[in-house]
Design a protein around this motif. Structure first.
Motif, PDB file in Angstrom:
ATOM      1  N   ARG A  49      51.714  65.524  64.685  1.00 18.52           N
ATOM      2  CA  ARG A  49      51.871  66.746  65.470  1.00 18.52           C
ATOM      3  C   ARG A  49      50.510  67.296  65.885  1.00 18.52           C
ATOM      4  O   ARG A  49      50.393  68.021  66.867  1.00 18.52           O
ATOM      5  CB  ARG A  49      52.620  67.811  64.650  1.00 18.52           C
ATOM      6  CG  ARG A  49      54.076  67.508  64.403  1.00 18.52           C
ATOM      7  CD  ARG A  49      54.908  67.690  65.671  1.00 18.52           C
ATOM      8  NE  ARG A  49      54.916  69.055  66.112  1.00 18.52           N
ATOM      9  CZ  ARG A  49      55.828  69.970  65.728  1.00 18.52           C
ATOM     10  NH1 ARG A  49      56.770  69.614  64.883  1.00 18.52           N
ATOM     11  NH2 ARG A  49      55.770  71.188  66.196  1.00 18.52           N
ATOM     12  N   TRP A  50      49.467  66.955  65.119  1.00 20.37           N
ATOM     13  CA  TRP A  50      48.119  67.455  65.434  1.00 20.37           C
ATOM     14  C   TRP A  50      47.382  66.415  66.262  1.00 20.37           C
ATOM     15  O   TRP A  50      47.301  65.250  65.912  1.00 20.37           O
ATOM     16  CB  TRP A  50      47.321  67.763  64.179  1.00 20.37           C
ATOM     17  CG  TRP A  50      45.910  68.170  64.491  1.00 20.37           C
ATOM     18  CD1 TRP A  50      44.799  67.397  64.410  1.00 20.37           C
ATOM     19  CD2 TRP A  50      45.478  69.431  64.967  1.00 20.37           C
ATOM     20  NE1 TRP A  50      43.679  68.094  64.802  1.00 20.37           N
ATOM     21  CE2 TRP A  50      44.076  69.372  65.152  1.00 20.37           C
ATOM     22  CE3 TRP A  50      46.129  70.633  65.250  1.00 20.37           C
ATOM     23  CZ2 TRP A  50      43.316  70.446  65.602  1.00 20.37           C
ATOM     24  CZ3 TRP A  50      45.382  71.714  65.694  1.00 20.37           C
ATOM     25  CH2 TRP A  50      43.989  71.613  65.875  1.00 20.37           C
ATOM     26  N   GLN A  51      46.897  66.846  67.408  1.00 23.36           N
ATOM     27  CA  GLN A  51      46.195  65.942  68.314  1.00 23.36           C
ATOM     28  C   GLN A  51      44.760  66.426  68.489  1.00 23.36           C
ATOM     29  O   GLN A  51      44.509  67.566  68.904  1.00 23.36           O
ATOM     30  CB  GLN A  51      46.892  65.909  69.676  1.00 23.36           C
ATOM     31  CG  GLN A  51      48.269  65.279  69.627  1.00 23.36           C
ATOM     32  CD  GLN A  51      48.218  63.798  69.334  1.00 23.36           C
ATOM     33  OE1 GLN A  51      47.535  63.021  69.990  1.00 23.36           O
ATOM     34  NE2 GLN A  51      48.951  63.394  68.284  1.00 23.36           N
ATOM     35  N   ASP A  52      43.804  65.525  68.159  1.00 21.28           N
ATOM     36  CA  ASP A  52      42.394  65.849  68.362  1.00 21.28           C
ATOM     37  C   ASP A  52      42.055  65.742  69.838  1.00 21.28           C
ATOM     38  O   ASP A  52      42.640  64.944  70.575  1.00 21.28           O
ATOM     39  CB  ASP A  52      41.503  64.904  67.563  1.00 21.28           C
ATOM     40  CG  ASP A  52      41.652  65.103  66.064  1.00 21.28           C
ATOM     41  OD1 ASP A  52      41.792  66.271  65.650  1.00 21.28           O
ATOM     42  OD2 ASP A  52      41.661  64.094  65.330  1.00 21.28           O
ATOM     43  N   ASP A  53      41.078  66.557  70.246  1.00 20.96           N
ATOM     44  CA  ASP A  53      40.615  66.496  71.634  1.00 20.96           C
ATOM     45  C   ASP A  53      39.687  65.295  71.771  1.00 20.96           C
ATOM     46  O   ASP A  53      38.664  65.201  71.082  1.00 20.96           O
ATOM     47  CB  ASP A  53      39.870  67.786  71.988  1.00 20.96           C
ATOM     48  CG  ASP A  53      39.508  67.851  73.473  1.00 20.96           C
ATOM     49  OD1 ASP A  53      39.708  66.828  74.178  1.00 20.96           O
ATOM     50  OD2 ASP A  53      39.046  68.903  73.928  1.00 20.96           O
ATOM     51  N   PRO A  54      40.016  64.328  72.658  1.00 23.96           N
ATOM     52  CA  PRO A  54      39.141  63.141  72.810  1.00 23.96           C
ATOM     53  C   PRO A  54      37.749  63.488  73.288  1.00 23.96           C
ATOM     54  O   PRO A  54      36.809  62.706  73.115  1.00 23.96           O
ATOM     55  CB  PRO A  54      39.902  62.281  73.824  1.00 23.96           C
ATOM     56  CG  PRO A  54      40.810  63.222  74.543  1.00 23.96           C
ATOM     57  CD  PRO A  54      41.180  64.278  73.552  1.00 23.96           C
ATOM     58  N   LYS A  55      37.577  64.676  73.892  1.00 18.48           N
ATOM     59  CA  LYS A  55      36.267  65.073  74.392  1.00 18.48           C
ATOM     60  C   LYS A  55      35.470  65.858  73.352  1.00 18.48           C
ATOM     61  O   LYS A  55      34.395  66.377  73.642  1.00 18.48           O
ATOM     62  CB  LYS A  55      36.412  65.911  75.647  1.00 18.48           C
ATOM     63  CG  LYS A  55      37.059  65.138  76.803  1.00 18.48           C
ATOM     64  CD  LYS A  55      37.186  66.006  78.045  1.00 18.48           C
ATOM     65  CE  LYS A  55      37.840  65.244  79.193  1.00 18.48           C
ATOM     66  NZ  LYS A  55      37.961  66.090  80.414  1.00 18.48           N
ATOM     67  N   GLY A  56      36.012  65.959  72.172  1.00 16.05           N
ATOM     68  CA  GLY A  56      35.277  66.638  71.105  1.00 16.05           C
ATOM     69  C   GLY A  56      35.586  68.110  70.996  1.00 16.05           C
ATOM     70  O   GLY A  56      35.005  68.801  70.152  1.00 16.05           O
ATOM     71  N   GLY A  57      36.486  68.601  71.817  1.00 19.41           N
ATOM     72  CA  GLY A  57      36.837  70.016  71.744  1.00 19.41           C
ATOM     73  C   GLY A  57      37.841  70.279  70.643  1.00 19.41           C
ATOM     74  O   GLY A  57      38.115  69.423  69.788  1.00 19.41           O
ATOM     75  N   ALA A  58      38.382  71.497  70.658  1.00 21.98           N
ATOM     76  CA  ALA A  58      39.373  71.867  69.645  1.00 21.98           C
ATOM     77  C   ALA A  58      40.670  71.091  69.888  1.00 21.98           C
ATOM     78  O   ALA A  58      41.070  70.863  71.025  1.00 21.98           O
ATOM     79  CB  ALA A  58      39.637  73.373  69.709  1.00 21.98           C
ATOM     80  N   GLY A  59      41.264  70.662  68.806  1.00 16.30           N
ATOM     81  CA  GLY A  59      42.539  69.969  68.920  1.00 16.30           C
ATOM     82  C   GLY A  59      43.692  70.950  69.151  1.00 16.30           C
ATOM     83  O   GLY A  59      43.496  72.152  69.331  1.00 16.30           O
TER      84      GLY A  59
END
Length: 586
Positions: free
Chosen positions: A58-68
């Protein structure tokens, strides 16, 4: 065998040197796994595809390094559905699965296997009854585009599954109907795909009611006209009636009214009357609403037409990976969807989407009051209605029945048995008009008379007499276009030139025979015995005697004097004075 004996036996086996050297055993120890597994434990074994689906977080990290971010339940379902789009299983589930908004996450491993087994059969064309939540989950997949080739394929699959599964669960209708419509709108499919939907049919009925209220109700009423043009009981709708227009309006009324006139007993015997009165009453009521109410009749009964925010697939688990482009979709003239910046709105008549009880009250009152005039043997129980409505209905009933009675087609029954006498009279008249030279030429009088067919004799269709003569064809329809007056003077018209008029005071050829005189006087005095005696003395049948009298007195009044009624021959009332005067001066 005692537990101690079992332990002793196991220790002895393990102690043997050759056992340790066997390839069947290893040095690893499985402390958490039992040596033996039950059948239930084997069934719960999951293929790797299920583990991969469960691993979608359910938790997705931001591929660009931002907040998930956390995925919504709908987006998680969409991602898991794409992974499982082509997966099939073979492990039926006989249990029950219930969930308000079912998703994969809401199911146990055993239920998951059962669902994908059932889905595989559905995709092969076998739709079997299962937990209703499985059916909804399958529809969620389709509206999200999971397992479909293109939007049209998705529309067809949603409709086909709905039609098949509603046999097991009719309650699916209220959801699937909306989802199918939303699917067509969302993907911009041809509105004709929905022409048979209840929503479109309901809208079409509203359109017809509004058209009638706008076009027909705006025509001038008797009270709007100047006094010189005002008539009592003037009809509301055009007369003669517009049959096709009234049928359309009545169908719309029946579609939107709680009282269906098609089911009325009166409709089976007096459909034309009921249809016209019902339509006229609706139009009059539309005028009444325009004059006495703040809103028109359609708005009062079904609501106002306005635009309101709309959520696509509001009662389903739905996720679209991209924002929808701006668009406008016309489902029908009064049902329009618009999307702007990803937000939808719907322009339609927002109000009751059910049949109107007030409209039903009007139609039942029409049926009840019209029955009193046309079919009093089968009355409807009178229910209380507003006085103005009762007066409107009664006025329309009077106006219609008055017009209809005045415009009934005149039906003339021609007694073909009398054609022989007409033929004979025509031959005699023809003979009287021939000059000596024509007689010397040997013109056959009988040939002219054969222009009129005798009963039972065949002739060429469409045979016509010489110019100036009348044609009678036995293959014409029952409803003749010859008037009563024309039929009475048919014999004289068979000649090409009019015969000279003969005065009533006349010569011997126009005088009555004694038996005819007696018979005529008996009819005037209504003496049946004397009339019967006169017929016997004449040596003719009563029909022949009456024909002879009518021929003799034809020049007196220019019409038939005696006619046959239910009680036998009688003198036509309008000619009694002429007959008495003739007999007094004879």
């Amino acid at each position: 065998m005692a537990d101690q004996d079992v332990k002793t036996l196991i220790e002895r086996i393990m102690a043997e040197a050759r056992t340790h050297q066997s390839a069947r055993f290893s040095n690893e120890i499985y402390a958490d796994e039992p040596i033996l597994k039950t059948g239930r434990q084997m069934q719960n074994f999951l293929p790797d595809q299920y583990r991969k689906m469960r691993e979608i977080s359910r938790w997705q990290d931001d591929p660009k390094g931002g907040a998930g971010r956390w995925l919504s339940e709908a987006e998680l379902f969409y991602r898991q559905g794409l992974l499982m789009a082509d997966f099939e299983d073979d492990c039926p589930y006989n249990g029950t699965f219930k969930s308000y908004f079912p998703t994969y996450n809401a199911m146990s491993d055993r239920q998951l296997r059962g669902y994908f087994t059932w889905r595989a059969q559905v995709r092969r064309g076998t739709v079997e009854e299962t937990s209703t939540s499985f059916a909804f989950l399958y529809l969620y997949e389709l509206i999200c585009g999971i397992g479909v080739d293109d939007p049209l394929d998705g529309f067809s699959k949603i409709k086909a599954f709905w039609n098949a599964y509603r046999a097991f669960e009719p309650g699916i209708d209220r959801f699937a109907r909306v989802w199918l419509q939303d699917y067509a709108v969302f993907h911009g499919l041809d509105p004709k795909l929905l022409r048979d939907s209840k929503t479109v049919m309901f809208d079409n009925a509203l359109i017809e009611l509004r058209r009638a209220a706008r076009d027909l109700a705006s025509a001038p009423t008797p009270s709007d006209l100047p006094p010189a043009r005002r008539k009592t009981s003037e009809p509301t709708l055009p007369l003669p009636p517009d049959e096709a227009g009234e049928e359309r309006l009545m169908a719309a009324i029946n579609a939107l009214s709680t009282y269906n006139l098609d089911n009325s007993r009166l409709d089976r015997s007096h459909h034309r009357d009921l249809r016209h009165v019902a339509c006229a009453v609706y139009v009059r009521m539309a005028r009444y609403y325009d004059t006495h109410r703040k809103t028109g009749i359609v708005a009062s009964l079904f609501g106002e037409e306005t635009a309101m925010p709309y959520t696509m697939f509001a009662s389903a688990v739905f996720f679209a990976p991209e924002r929808h482009e701006d668009c406008e979709y016309r489902l029908d003239p009064i049902h329009i969807y618009r999307c702007q910046n990803g937000f939808w709105e719907c322009m339609r008549i927002h109000g009751s989407r059910q049949k109107s009880s007030k409209l039903g009250e009007m139609m039942r009152a029409c049926d009840q009051r019209l029955r009193l005039a046309l079919a009093p043997a089968h009355p409807l129980k009178e229910e209380k209605v507003p006085k103005y409505l009762a007066k409107i209905i009664d006025d329309e009933i009077v106006a219609w029945l008055s017009w209809d009675a005045a415009h009934q087609p005149v039906k003339i029954d021609i007694d073909l048995s009398q054609l022989g006498h007409i033929r004979s009279a025509a031959a005699q008249t023809r003979e009287a008009l021939l000059i000596d030279e024509e007689r010397e030429d040997g013109t056959p009088v009988e040939a002219e008379a054969t222009l009129i067919e005798q009963p039972g004799r065949e002739s060429a269709p469409g045979m016509t007499a010489e110019p100036g003569e009348m044609t009678i064809q036995q293959d014409e329809p029952d409803e003749q276009t010859v008037s009563a007056e024309e039929f009475g003077v048919m014999a004289p018209l068979l000649v090409s030139a009019p015969a000279p008029a003969t005065p009533a005071s006349a010569e011997a050829t126009n005088k009555l025979a004694p038996a005819e005189d007696t018979f005529l006087r008996a009819l005037l005095e209504q003496n049946t015995a004397q009339a019967t005696s006169a017929v016997e003395r004449s040596g003719q049948s009563e029909d022949m005697l009456v024909d002879s009298i009518n021929e003799t007195l034809f020049d007196l009044v220019g019409d038939t004097v005696i006619e046959f009624g239910a009680a036998g021959p009688q003198i036509i009332e309008d000619y009694e004075a002429d007959v008495r005067g003739y007999l007094d001066h004879e």
